[in-house]
Design a protein around this motif. Sequence first.
Motif, PDB file in Angstrom:
ATOM      1  N   GLU A  19       0.791  -1.330   0.275  1.00  0.00           N
ATOM      2  CA  GLU A  19       0.376   0.274   0.046  1.00  0.00           C
ATOM      3  C   GLU A  19       0.975   1.286  -0.315  1.00  0.00           C
ATOM      4  O   GLU A  19       0.289   2.322   0.136  1.00  0.00           O
ATOM      5  CB  GLU A  19      -1.206   0.205   1.575  1.00  0.00           C
ATOM      6  N   GLN A  20       2.302   0.776   0.279  1.00  0.00           N
ATOM      7  CA  GLN A  20       2.994   2.294   0.485  1.00  0.00           C
ATOM      8  C   GLN A  20       4.239   2.249  -1.358  1.00  0.00           C
ATOM      9  O   GLN A  20       4.788   1.358  -1.051  1.00  0.00           O
ATOM     10  CB  GLN A  20       3.957   2.273   1.546  1.00  0.00           C
ATOM     11  N   LEU A  21       4.412   3.074  -1.304  1.00  0.00           N
ATOM     12  CA  LEU A  21       5.212   3.668  -2.461  1.00  0.00           C
ATOM     13  C   LEU A  21       6.257   3.809  -2.035  1.00  0.00           C
ATOM     14  O   LEU A  21       6.748   4.534  -1.021  1.00  0.00           O
ATOM     15  CB  LEU A  21       4.621   4.900  -3.470  1.00  0.00           C
ATOM     16  N   THR A  22       7.628   2.766  -2.871  1.00  0.00           N
ATOM     17  CA  THR A  22       8.801   2.739  -2.341  1.00  0.00           C
ATOM     18  C   THR A  22       9.393   4.012  -3.676  1.00  0.00           C
ATOM     19  O   THR A  22       9.051   3.285  -4.994  1.00  0.00           O
ATOM     20  CB  THR A  22       9.613   1.576  -2.155  1.00  0.00           C
ATOM     21  N   ASN A  23       9.754   4.810  -3.656  1.00  0.00           N
ATOM     22  CA  ASN A  23      10.633   5.479  -3.860  1.00  0.00           C
ATOM     23  C   ASN A  23      12.521   5.071  -3.845  1.00  0.00           C
ATOM     24  O   ASN A  23      13.239   4.798  -2.877  1.00  0.00           O
ATOM     25  CB  ASN A  23      10.810   7.088  -4.567  1.00  0.00           C
TER      26      ASN A  23
END
Length: 213
Positions: free
Chosen positions: A81-85
């Motif tokens: 659910e969390q975007l990782t750049n």
Amino acid sequence: MSDKKIPKATAKRLPLYHRYLRYLLESGKTRVSSAELSEAIKVDSATIRRDFSYFGALGKRGYGYDVESLLEFFSKQLNHEQLTNVALVGVGKLGQALLNYNFQQTNNIRISAGFDMDESLIDTIQRGVPVYDVKHLAQEIKNQQLKIAILTVPREYAQDITNKLVDAGIQGILNFTPRRLTVPENVRVHSVDLTNELQSLIYFTRYYQDGED
């Protein structure tokens, strides 16, 4: 990932389970057994059941696993659910290939910054990703609060760049260089040596084709 400590081998299989469960859900399948999973992903069913047991009762005897519920559970474990750049250090031929791919099959990982020393690449946009001068590596890593980096630089620069990444706060490095990197205990390195992988594949192909001596 869950606070409960699980074996590294199990953790490495979680993305495989997640990917196939997503495929099943998109195909309209509502439930699946460990035997069906085993046949599809080529992991024996006993291992699958053991992996799943680390997370509690995920299925029911005689019913199997609810695909949607299991997919949602593993999505949470993998922080989907969390975007990782991610930072890409080295925008040469391999780097360009990774930019072109840019994790298109997932919505939670994205290369957001590239770094290189080639003046023809610096301050350009490559596949939608800005490329910065490697001299500004530490500054941009900190500004963008990046924690993961992909390393595709020439071997002779690998350790020096790694030191700069660690000093800037990077916690995980996917290493495509042939150099064995030295990092503190709190930094994780996964190395991908394409030449070694291909040579291993050739060896085992010949071994199983020719049989044992």
